[in-house]
Design a protein around this motif. Structure first.
Motif: not given
Length: 67
Positions: A26-31
């Motif tokens: 869950d810790d990913k950025s949109i990029d």
């Protein structure tokens, strides 16, 4: 996948599995998500192409034996 000569189906499948694991976090950025999805999509397309070529090679091999 810069060169089809260096393509490894097994390595590509392993990388797709790694990407899936990363996407489940869950810790990913949109990029980061976008980049991972694009990479996975490219790998899936390359794997599908490899499977199609392999199928054609097998069909040709059996077709040539029958003649």
């Amino acid at each position: 996948m810069s060169s089809k000569d260096n393509f490894s189906y097994d390595k590509s499948i392993s990388r797709i599995e790694e990407i899936i694991s990363q996407l489940e976090e869950d810790d990913k950025s949109i990029d980061e998500l976008s980049s991972l999805v694009k990479e996975a999509s490219s790998l899936v397309k390359a794997c599908k192409s490899k499977l199609r070529m392999t199928e054609e090679d097998i069909l040709k091999a059996f077709g040539e034996e029958e003649q």
